[in-house]
Design a protein around this motif. Structure first.
Motif, PDB file in Angstrom:
ATOM      1  N   HIS A 265      24.365  79.851 -52.745  1.00  0.00           N
ATOM      2  CA  HIS A 265      24.363  79.366 -51.359  1.00  0.00           C
ATOM      3  C   HIS A 265      25.388  78.287 -51.042  1.00  0.00           C
ATOM      4  O   HIS A 265      25.498  77.860 -49.899  1.00  0.00           O
ATOM      5  CB  HIS A 265      22.957  78.884 -50.985  1.00  0.00           C
ATOM      6  CG  HIS A 265      21.950  79.990 -51.038  1.00  0.00           C
ATOM      7  ND1 HIS A 265      21.812  80.902 -50.017  1.00  0.00           N
ATOM      8  CD2 HIS A 265      21.086  80.373 -52.013  1.00  0.00           C
ATOM      9  CE1 HIS A 265      20.879  81.778 -50.350  1.00  0.00           C
ATOM     10  NE2 HIS A 265      20.435  81.486 -51.560  1.00  0.00           N
ATOM     11  N   MET A 266      26.124  77.838 -52.052  1.00  0.00           N
ATOM     12  CA  MET A 266      27.138  76.821 -51.777  1.00  0.00           C
ATOM     13  C   MET A 266      28.383  77.513 -51.220  1.00  0.00           C
ATOM     14  O   MET A 266      28.838  78.502 -51.785  1.00  0.00           O
ATOM     15  CB  MET A 266      27.471  76.042 -53.044  1.00  0.00           C
ATOM     16  CG  MET A 266      28.398  74.878 -52.774  1.00  0.00           C
ATOM     17  SD  MET A 266      28.226  73.557 -53.974  1.00  0.00           S
ATOM     18  CE  MET A 266      28.843  74.348 -55.404  1.00  0.00           C
ATOM     19  N   VAL A 267      28.910  76.985 -50.104  1.00  0.00           N
ATOM     20  CA  VAL A 267      30.109  77.611 -49.524  1.00  0.00           C
ATOM     21  C   VAL A 267      31.334  76.710 -49.607  1.00  0.00           C
ATOM     22  O   VAL A 267      32.450  77.153 -49.335  1.00  0.00           O
ATOM     23  CB  VAL A 267      29.878  78.056 -48.051  1.00  0.00           C
ATOM     24  CG1 VAL A 267      28.833  79.172 -47.994  1.00  0.00           C
ATOM     25  CG2 VAL A 267      29.460  76.892 -47.159  1.00  0.00           C
ATOM     26  N   TYR A 268      31.123  75.432 -49.967  1.00  0.00           N
ATOM     27  CA  TYR A 268      32.275  74.556 -50.178  1.00  0.00           C
ATOM     28  C   TYR A 268      31.899  73.503 -51.218  1.00  0.00           C
ATOM     29  O   TYR A 268      30.786  72.959 -51.194  1.00  0.00           O
ATOM     30  CB  TYR A 268      32.702  73.836 -48.880  1.00  0.00           C
ATOM     31  CG  TYR A 268      33.875  72.908 -49.143  1.00  0.00           C
ATOM     32  CD1 TYR A 268      35.175  73.420 -49.197  1.00  0.00           C
ATOM     33  CD2 TYR A 268      33.669  71.553 -49.428  1.00  0.00           C
ATOM     34  CE1 TYR A 268      36.244  72.589 -49.512  1.00  0.00           C
ATOM     35  CE2 TYR A 268      34.734  70.714 -49.748  1.00  0.00           C
ATOM     36  CZ  TYR A 268      36.014  71.244 -49.786  1.00  0.00           C
ATOM     37  OH  TYR A 268      37.071  70.442 -50.118  1.00  0.00           O
ATOM     38  N   ASN A 269      32.839  73.221 -52.104  1.00  0.00           N
ATOM     39  CA  ASN A 269      32.605  72.204 -53.121  1.00  0.00           C
ATOM     40  C   ASN A 269      33.903  71.423 -53.333  1.00  0.00           C
ATOM     41  O   ASN A 269      34.919  72.000 -53.721  1.00  0.00           O
ATOM     42  CB  ASN A 269      32.181  72.892 -54.432  1.00  0.00           C
ATOM     43  CG  ASN A 269      31.830  71.890 -55.506  1.00  0.00           C
ATOM     44  OD1 ASN A 269      31.856  70.670 -55.284  1.00  0.00           O
ATOM     45  ND2 ASN A 269      31.500  72.407 -56.686  1.00  0.00           N
ATOM     46  N   TYR A 270      33.857  70.126 -53.074  1.00  0.00           N
ATOM     47  CA  TYR A 270      35.062  69.299 -53.255  1.00  0.00           C
ATOM     48  C   TYR A 270      35.547  69.342 -54.697  1.00  0.00           C
ATOM     49  O   TYR A 270      36.726  69.082 -54.965  1.00  0.00           O
ATOM     50  CB  TYR A 270      34.784  67.847 -52.822  1.00  0.00           C
ATOM     51  CG  TYR A 270      33.932  67.052 -53.798  1.00  0.00           C
ATOM     52  CD1 TYR A 270      32.579  67.325 -53.959  1.00  0.00           C
ATOM     53  CD2 TYR A 270      34.472  66.025 -54.558  1.00  0.00           C
ATOM     54  CE1 TYR A 270      31.800  66.616 -54.851  1.00  0.00           C
ATOM     55  CE2 TYR A 270      33.702  65.299 -55.457  1.00  0.00           C
ATOM     56  CZ  TYR A 270      32.371  65.606 -55.597  1.00  0.00           C
ATOM     57  OH  TYR A 270      31.611  64.903 -56.482  1.00  0.00           O
TER      58      TYR A 270
END
Ligand SMILES: *[C@@H]1O[C@H](CO)[C@@H](O)[C@H](O)[C@H]1NC(C)=O
Length: 290
Positions: A265-270
């Motif tokens: 479910h993660m769509v962006y990760n720095y």
């Protein structure tokens, strides 16, 4: 004799205190001030609920009366339904002044049928750049769901319906600043950010649908309230009588759940955005420890 008496007294006191906790759970009249929006924010249900609305002229918002240094902050939220493009609903902690600390939940609206983006970030002494974003596994506009920030000296945990979605550990030992010395208030707001919020600003708010309304319910703060420099929790950091949030960490089940959320479910990760961080990722990104 004296010790028997004092232990009975202690028992009585702790019963009274837990009753006090129960009674004090979840009242917007007692816990917050509506600070923005000229009537667009309304406390409802005798203090159990609060509605924020947004129209073309203004959004609205509220903040906690108290400041806290660590705690567990629970909020039930039902987001703006249908076409909510360009709206941003927030629930965050922030200190005041320059070099502020902040822990964010932001809910970026979308056109009908497309998913909200749940944006999270952590700022320490004015520096953020630690975003992770998620699409949820349910429709957050159909019912209330519980969003939680747990903040203790060891870590920050973001939870959705008690599922951890993100853990930001204290990595001061490797030189990563961690928010732990500035007290923060709880802030919530509904505002318009259609220049960037939905699909990078390509989708604008449809004002024909205004006013937009988001509902908050059952605010529950279990934290160390700070007044004029002194904190209501003297025990923080000691293991005696620690409250669950003071030592909150993930067990095996929590780690599995977190892995599931982060992989599905993660769509962006720095920590994975090499375009943005060509010189390499922040040091905590290398740590796989949750
Ligand atoms: C809106 O929907 C699009 C298409 O599914 C998605 O890429 C985007 O992340 C969603 N959220 C926002 C805030 O744009």
């Amino acid at each position: 004799m004296a010790s028997k008496f004092s232990s009975t007294l202690l028992l009585l006191l702790s019963i009274l205190m837990s009753i006090q906790l129960l009674v004090s759970a979840g009242n917007f009249y007692k816990d917050v001030d509506i600070t923005w929006g000229e009537g667009r924010g309304k406390i409802q249900e005798g203090g159990r609920g609060l509605a924020l609305s947004l129209d073309k002229l203004s959004g609205s918002g509220f903040q906690s009366k108290n400041e806290f240094l660590f705690g567990r902050f629970d909020m039930q939220i039902k987001l703006v339904p249908e076409n909510s493009a360009g709206t941003v609903t927030t629930f965050f902690l922030s200190s005041q002044g320059e070099g502020h600390d902040e822990i964010d939940f932001e809910f970026l609206g979308n056109v009908s049928g497309q998913p909200y983006t749940i944006h999270t970030n952590v700022y320490t002494q004015g520096k953020g750049n630690k975003e992770q974003q998620f699409h949820l596994w349910f429709d957050p506009t159909a019912a209330f769901h519980t969003y939680t920030i747990v903040w203790n000296p060891h870590r920050i945990v973001f939870l959705v319906d008690n599922s951890p979605i993100r853990v930001f550990n204290n990595h001061e030992s490797i030189g990563i600043p961690f928010p732990k010395s500035q007290a923060m208030k709880v802030y919530c707001s509904l505002w318009n950010a259609d220049e960037w919020a939905t699909q990078g600003g390509r989708v604008k708010t449809d004002w024909a649908l205004a006013p937009f309304t988001a509902y908050y319910r059952n605010i529950n703060i279990d934290g160390c309230a700070v007044s004029s420099g002194t904190s209501s929790c003297k025990s923080i950091g000691s293991t005696n009588n620690a409250k669950p949030w003071e030592t909150h960490e993930l067990d095996g089940k929590g780690r599995n759940r977190l892995r599931w959320v982060q992989s599905k479910h993660m769509v962006y990760n720095y920590c994975a955005d090499s375009k943005r961080f060509p010189q390499g990722f922040s040091a905590e990104c290398k740590s796989s420890r949750f």
